[in-house]
Design an enzyme around this catalytic site. Structure first.
Site, PDB file in Angstrom:
ATOM      1  N   LEU A 101       0.867  -1.175   0.000  1.00  0.00           N
ATOM      2  CA  LEU A 101       0.000   0.000   0.000  1.00  0.00           C
ATOM      3  C   LEU A 101       0.903   1.223   0.000  1.00  0.00           C
ATOM      4  O   LEU A 101       1.973   1.208   0.612  1.00  0.00           O
ATOM      5  CB  LEU A 101      -0.900   0.018   1.246  1.00  0.00           C
ATOM      6  CG  LEU A 101      -1.902  -1.133   1.408  1.00  0.00           C
ATOM      7  CD1 LEU A 101      -2.638  -0.988   2.735  1.00  0.00           C
ATOM      8  CD2 LEU A 101      -2.893  -1.163   0.255  1.00  0.00           C
ATOM      9  N   ASP A 102       0.476   2.290  -0.680  1.00  0.00           N
ATOM     10  CA  ASP A 102       1.240   3.521  -0.651  1.00  0.00           C
ATOM     11  C   ASP A 102       1.425   3.992   0.791  1.00  0.00           C
ATOM     12  O   ASP A 102       0.614   3.676   1.672  1.00  0.00           O
ATOM     13  CB  ASP A 102       0.522   4.625  -1.439  1.00  0.00           C
ATOM     14  CG  ASP A 102       0.483   4.344  -2.931  1.00  0.00           C
ATOM     15  OD1 ASP A 102       1.302   3.526  -3.398  1.00  0.00           O
ATOM     16  OD2 ASP A 102      -0.363   4.945  -3.619  1.00  0.00           O
ATOM     17  N   LYS A 103       2.455   4.760   1.020  1.00  0.00           N
ATOM     18  CA  LYS A 103       2.749   5.272   2.361  1.00  0.00           C
ATOM     19  C   LYS A 103       1.521   5.893   3.014  1.00  0.00           C
ATOM     20  O   LYS A 103       1.237   5.642   4.188  1.00  0.00           O
ATOM     21  CB  LYS A 103       3.882   6.301   2.275  1.00  0.00           C
ATOM     22  CG  LYS A 103       4.169   7.016   3.587  1.00  0.00           C
ATOM     23  CD  LYS A 103       5.241   8.085   3.410  1.00  0.00           C
ATOM     24  CE  LYS A 103       5.464   8.856   4.701  1.00  0.00           C
ATOM     25  NZ  LYS A 103       6.489   9.921   4.537  1.00  0.00           N
TER      26      LYS A 103
END
Length: 302
Positions: free
Chosen positions: A135-137
């Site tokens: 997942l993106d940051k």
């Protein structure tokens, strides 16, 4: 040194630069990393620059300097465990936590936190977290990790074959009038900024997202997103593409500031666990940041 040898198919028609071909078509390494680590690059046994354009039938030899070894030191990072057995750990990843060490984020990642957690939980085991998907940051929500190589391969295969089922929640800018819809196109890197992705007419990779509006206000909409593919930044690019970027998106938010972090949450994941034949469903409750913003939107007068 790491060596690669490959050929361009004779019916290949795109006149790309060699660095674009290696990065975008082969997915071998980013163009920035390629520039830093390339030590030898030959086409048809002749040295060339990264700007050289490929042609059908070209024989390419590439030598890369090995990436720097990352010394993973366990770090005490709070983790919300949604589920755990002897093969997997399912996490509710908080917004702002990087999943895996990478340039610019060599410490303070989910991997470091998992190492610390397993030292406390089972110090006799030589555990190395297997990141199955990312997942993106700034995206929160459900993320599954593997405890052993066999479990990692079993779970990864399901993502590759697109048999998992994922649901995301997002708060998007503007009022989406239709109750549901879909976006289907091809996504590739943006020529002006190679860190961003955009819809492309040629090349790229197919991407498909369904969406359904759960609630709407004058200035925003709360939507459920159902990605059938898992391209980098797919949901962010698709929602911007229909004119409703996700609130708080610093990359695809059309330059406007929303006064919040990225409002994107991986709500649920359905996947078959190692040793099982049935789908298991894991859900991560929305964080308070969503509730606060929704209450604020609901309090506004239309």
């Amino acid at each position: 040194m790491i060596h690669y040898d490959f050929c361009v198919l004779r019916d290949y028609q795109r006149p790309l630069r060699i660095d674009q071909f290696i990065s975008d078509e082969l997915g071998l390494i980013s163009r920035n990393q390629l520039k830093q680590r390339v030590r030898e690059l030959n086409i048809n046994e002749r040295p060339v620059k990264l700007s050289r354009r490929i042609a059908p039938g070209d024989r390419i030899r590439l030598a890369l300097e090995a990436p720097p070894k990352i010394d993973l030191v366990p770090e005490e990072i709070p983790l919300e465990i949604l589920y755990e057995d002897d093969r997997v750990i399912v996490i509710n990843k908080p917004q702002g936590l990087v999943v895996h060490p990478a340039p610019g984020n060599y410490t303070g990642t989910l991997v470091h936190g998992l190492l610390y957690y397993r030292e406390i939980d089972a110090p006799e085991e030589d555990f190395r977290p297997g990141i199955v998907h990312r997942l993106d940051k700034d995206t929160s929500g459900v993320l599954i990790t593997a405890k052993d190589q066999a479990a990692h391969e079993f779970l990864s295969r399901q993502f590759q074959e697109k048999t998992t089922r994922k649901v995301y929640f997002a708060l998007c800018r503007g009022r989406i009038e239709e109750n549901d819809g879909q976006v289907e196109n091809r996504l590739g890197r943006w020529e002006r900024n190679r860190q961003l992705f955009t819809a492309v007419s040629r090349g790229g990779k197919p991407a498909f997202t369904r969406y359904r509006v759960l609630r709407r206000w004058k200035q925003a909409s709360f939507v459920a997103l159902y990605p059938a593919t898992g391209r980098t930044h797919q949901l962010r690019v698709h929602m911007r593409g229909i004119g409703h970027p996700i609130l708080g998106d610093p990359l695809y938010g059309s330059g406007e500031r929303d006064g919040c972090s990225l409002m994107l949450h991986a709500f649920s994941l359905e996947i078959v666990l190692p040793g099982s034949h049935e789908l298991s469903c894991f859900r991560a409750p929305l964080s308070p940041r969503f509730g606060e913003l929704i209450r604020g939107l609901s309090a506004e007068k239309d």
